[in-house]
Every structure is written in C-alpha cells, then in structure tokens.
Design a protein around this motif. Structure first.
Motif, PDB file in Angstrom:
ATOM      1  N   ARG A   1     115.942  42.727  87.418  1.00 10.59           N
ATOM      2  CA  ARG A   1     114.990  42.712  86.305  1.00 10.59           C
ATOM      3  C   ARG A   1     115.077  41.342  85.642  1.00 10.59           C
ATOM      4  N   GLN A   2     113.946  40.643  85.562  1.00  9.79           N
ATOM      5  CA  GLN A   2     113.957  39.276  85.049  1.00  9.79           C
ATOM      6  C   GLN A   2     112.871  39.060  84.010  1.00  9.79           C
ATOM      7  N   TRP A   3     113.277  38.427  82.905  1.00  7.51           N
ATOM      8  CA  TRP A   3     112.340  38.003  81.860  1.00  7.51           C
ATOM      9  C   TRP A   3     112.346  36.495  81.810  1.00  7.51           C
ATOM     10  N   HIS A   4     111.130  35.896  81.738  1.00  3.84           N
ATOM     11  CA  HIS A   4     111.063  34.455  81.539  1.00  3.84           C
ATOM     12  C   HIS A   4     109.936  34.125  80.571  1.00  3.84           C
ATOM     13  N   PRO A   5     110.249  33.354  79.531  1.00  2.04           N
ATOM     14  CA  PRO A   5     109.230  33.023  78.529  1.00  2.04           C
ATOM     15  C   PRO A   5     108.482  31.722  78.775  1.00  2.04           C
ATOM     16  N   SER A   6     108.902  30.902  79.761  1.00  4.91           N
ATOM     17  CA  SER A   6     108.301  29.570  79.845  1.00  4.91           C
ATOM     18  C   SER A   6     107.851  29.125  81.232  1.00  4.91           C
TER      19      SER A   6
ATOM     20  N   PHE B   1     109.575  41.893  87.129  1.00  6.32           N
ATOM     21  CA  PHE B   1     109.436  40.649  86.379  1.00  6.32           C
ATOM     22  C   PHE B   1     108.563  40.872  85.152  1.00  6.32           C
ATOM     23  N   ILE B   2     108.977  40.280  84.031  1.00  6.69           N
ATOM     24  CA  ILE B   2     108.120  40.216  82.843  1.00  6.69           C
ATOM     25  C   ILE B   2     107.966  38.743  82.484  1.00  6.69           C
ATOM     26  N   LEU B   3     106.714  38.292  82.422  1.00  5.34           N
ATOM     27  CA  LEU B   3     106.408  36.897  82.134  1.00  5.34           C
ATOM     28  C   LEU B   3     105.650  36.795  80.814  1.00  5.34           C
ATOM     29  N   ASP B   4     105.945  35.783  80.034  1.00  4.49           N
ATOM     30  CA  ASP B   4     105.155  35.534  78.835  1.00  4.49           C
ATOM     31  C   ASP B   4     103.769  35.042  79.234  1.00  4.49           C
TER      32      ASP B   4
ATOM     33  N   GLY C   1     115.382  33.537  75.049  1.00  7.11           N
ATOM     34  CA  GLY C   1     115.429  32.791  76.303  1.00  7.11           C
ATOM     35  C   GLY C   1     115.411  33.684  77.523  1.00  7.11           C
ATOM     36  N   PRO C   2     115.325  33.083  78.712  1.00 10.86           N
ATOM     37  CA  PRO C   2     115.237  33.853  79.954  1.00 10.86           C
ATOM     38  C   PRO C   2     116.568  34.509  80.312  1.00 10.86           C
ATOM     39  N   PHE C   3     116.483  35.609  81.038  1.00  6.34           N
ATOM     40  CA  PHE C   3     117.690  36.252  81.545  1.00  6.34           C
ATOM     41  C   PHE C   3     117.336  37.134  82.737  1.00  6.34           C
ATOM     42  N   ILE C   4     118.370  37.469  83.502  1.00  5.65           N
ATOM     43  CA  ILE C   4     118.224  38.328  84.680  1.00  5.65           C
ATOM     44  C   ILE C   4     119.269  39.426  84.603  1.00  5.65           C
ATOM     45  N   LEU C   5     118.864  40.648  84.886  1.00  4.00           N
ATOM     46  CA  LEU C   5     119.779  41.783  84.956  1.00  4.00           C
ATOM     47  C   LEU C   5     119.825  42.285  86.389  1.00  4.00           C
TER      48      LEU C   5
ATOM     49  N   GLU D   1     124.557  45.378  77.662  1.00  6.61           N
ATOM     50  CA  GLU D   1     123.704  46.426  77.097  1.00  6.61           C
ATOM     51  C   GLU D   1     122.622  45.912  76.147  1.00  6.61           C
ATOM     52  N   PRO D   2     122.915  44.943  75.259  1.00  8.81           N
ATOM     53  CA  PRO D   2     121.832  44.453  74.376  1.00  8.81           C
ATOM     54  C   PRO D   2     120.640  43.878  75.142  1.00  8.81           C
ATOM     55  N   TYR D   3     120.911  43.251  76.280  1.00  4.17           N
ATOM     56  CA  TYR D   3     119.819  42.674  77.068  1.00  4.17           C
ATOM     57  C   TYR D   3     119.060  43.748  77.849  1.00  4.17           C
ATOM     58  N   GLN D   4     119.725  44.828  78.187  1.00  2.00           N
ATOM     59  CA  GLN D   4     119.017  45.963  78.790  1.00  2.00           C
ATOM     60  C   GLN D   4     118.026  46.543  77.781  1.00  2.00           C
ATOM     61  N   ILE D   5     118.450  46.598  76.527  1.00  2.00           N
ATOM     62  CA  ILE D   5     117.579  47.108  75.460  1.00  2.00           C
ATOM     63  C   ILE D   5     116.412  46.150  75.242  1.00  2.00           C
ATOM     64  N   ILE D   6     116.699  44.847  75.214  1.00  4.85           N
ATOM     65  CA  ILE D   6     115.636  43.853  75.031  1.00  4.85           C
ATOM     66  C   ILE D   6     114.608  43.955  76.146  1.00  4.85           C
ATOM     67  N   PHE D   7     115.071  44.090  77.395  1.00  2.00           N
ATOM     68  CA  PHE D   7     114.124  44.176  78.506  1.00  2.00           C
ATOM     69  C   PHE D   7     113.236  45.408  78.339  1.00  2.00           C
ATOM     70  N   GLY D   8     113.818  46.518  77.909  1.00  3.01           N
ATOM     71  CA  GLY D   8     113.024  47.721  77.679  1.00  3.01           C
ATOM     72  C   GLY D   8     111.978  47.522  76.608  1.00  3.01           C
ATOM     73  N   GLU D   9     112.334  46.788  75.543  1.00  2.91           N
ATOM     74  CA  GLU D   9     111.369  46.510  74.475  1.00  2.91           C
ATOM     75  C   GLU D   9     110.235  45.622  74.977  1.00  2.91           C
TER      76      GLU D   9
END
Length: 293
Positions: free
Chosen positions: A115-120, A171-174, A226-230, A261-269
C-alpha cells in the motif's frame, strides 16, 4: 531484477521467526549475541537477512530461545534452501540505490500486499520510461547513465504488477501529481494513460492493482506528512513494515507496531477521502483531452 517470489517469502518468514522467538525469550539483540558467543553485527545480519544464513546458526539460535523443536528444524531447512542472494542483479542495484532501498525491493517481493501513498510524483513502479527520465535527471540530478540503470531496474520491477502469485498493490496519488507537468504534454499524456490502463483493469476485473486519486478538494490531510509504503505479509511471524523516504533520498523502515499503526490509519483515511473510480476516470479523461489540445 529477477527474483524468486517463494524464496523472498521464505527469507521474510525466517527473519520474522528469529525476531519473534528472541522477543519471546526476552532477549535484546546484544544479550542474544553474547549468549551465543557472537558479535552483535553477526546477529543483526542474521535477523536482517543480509547474505546467506548458516543453517546450523539458525538451529542453535532458535534452540537457545526455546522454540519448539519442530519450528527450529523447519527454519533450519529454510536456511538450507536460501541462496546467498535473492536479487540476482543485486550488485547493479546497489550501485544506483542505497542499501535500505535494495532491502525494500527484496521485502516487496515477499509481501502479500503493498500500500503506497505519494503526494508529489507517480510511484516508480508505475512510471513510464520518459516520465522517470525527466524526474531522475531534472529533479534528482542523476546522470544520464545512472538514470538509464535506474529506469531499466524499474521497468523490470513493473513485472510484479502482472504476477498472479505476487503481491497486491494499492496506490493512492494526490491529484496534483496528474496536474503538475513533468516533461512535455506527450510525456504526461502517456503517463496518465498508463495509470488509466491500471484503473480500467483494476480489482473489479480480477487484477491485483488498485489506483486511487485524492482530490485537491480534500484540503489538508494527514498525507501532507509525506510519502510512505506499507508492506503486509500473510505469515503469522511477520509484522507489517513501514518504509519511508527522506527528501535526501535516504530510505528507512520501521516494523514496530506502535510505529506502523499510525500510518495504517492514515492510509485508511486517505482511502476514504479519495475519488470514486467513476469520478477518477472522468477526471483523467478530461486531463487527457486537455493534453491533446
């Protein structure tokens, strides 16, 4: 970046078992190393999966921790099967990536879900060749030669997206990523069309890749950090792992529950705030039309 998926899973299981039984035994890494008559660096390398594990060391360590005989024997056999390297072109990768990122590539192969989030920017595994070249040479100031080697590794890594037995990707992209020009209009159009292909062939069509877009209208979100990967793993011995990249390009990981765990919650949000697939498809279609003008 050829790698055997099953071997990557096996190495991950071994690393998880060694850490699990050390914690059950109540030992710190230093205490365990001293009890075995080893240097601390030897124990750390064994737990981190650096190089080929010596089967007798694995058996002796698990026995010392009080692991059941069947478990100790199972992981002794795992150590026997593991090669000295999981990534076949590891030397080439280490010449262009830092060691922590090479470790990530190996862990990614052995995971069940990424699971990956990237804002840029578009994540590397989703990038077209031209989009990647523009980023690497202009934003990251890589030489043409380095950029070519990195791109070759990324293009090979993209085979993971098509593996039936490989990890699932989310993937979640801004939305700003799709609006910010990287190279020419043609470069952006091809990059967005690549994402469209993944959207159209997403999980609803029995594919293993899901791409979502966080709209600008979502405003300020926890993703601003910032970006992160789980990485998630199916086996019971492994904790989920968080990977993050600093602005300087340094890559590091965390696998303690209270840190992950906090980043798992952020990804869910972020997932909840993202566009629906239908809205995203409409938005992307409009962007592609604009890039044709």
């Amino acid at each position: 970046m050829a790698i055997d998926y099953e071997l990557a899973v096996e190495r991950r299981r071994l690393r998880g078992a060694l850490r699990k039984w050390r914690r059950i035994a109540g030992h710190s890494q230093q205490q365990a190393a001293s009890a075995m008559g080893w240097s601390l660096s030897k124990l750390v390398r064994l737990e981190n999966g650096s190089g080929k594990p010596i089967p007798a060391d694995v058996l002796a360590l698990l026995t010392h921790y009080g692991a059941p005989a069947d478990d100790a024997r199972e992981f002794y056999e795992v150590a026997r099967r593991l090669p000295s390297r999981i990534l076949q072109n590891e030397e080439t990768l280490r010449s262009v990536f830092n060691p922590a990122y090479v470790s990530y590539l190996e862990a990614e192969r052995g995971s069940s879900q990424v699971r990956q989030w990237h804002p840029s920017m578009v994540p590397g595994i989703l990038q077209t060749e031209e989009y990647a070249y523009q980023l690497l040479t202009k934003a990251f100031k890589r030489s043409h030669e380095d950029a070519k080697r990195i791109i070759d590794a990324r293009l090979e890594r993209q085979n993971l997206l098509d593996l039936e037995t490989g990890p699932r990707f989310h993937f979640i992209l801004d939305e700003g990523i799709l609006l910010r020009p990287v190279g020419s209009a043609q470069t952006m159009r091809k990059q967005i069309e690549k994402i469209v292909a993944l959207v159209d062939d997403g999980p609803g069509n029995n594919k293993r890749v899901l791409v979502q877009v966080l709209p600008l209208s979502a405003g300020l979100t926890p993703g601003i950090r910032g970006p992160f990967i789980l990485l998630e793993f199916d086996d019971d011995d492994s904790q989920d792992v968080l990977f993050m990249e600093t602005p300087k390009g340094d890559f590091f990981s965390k696998d303690e529950k209270e840190e992950v765990e906090p980043y798992q919650i952020i990804f869910g949000e972020l997932e909840e705030l993202s566009m629906s697939i239908e809205s995203m498809r409409e938005r992307i279609d409009r962007l592609i039309e604009q890039l044709h003008d």
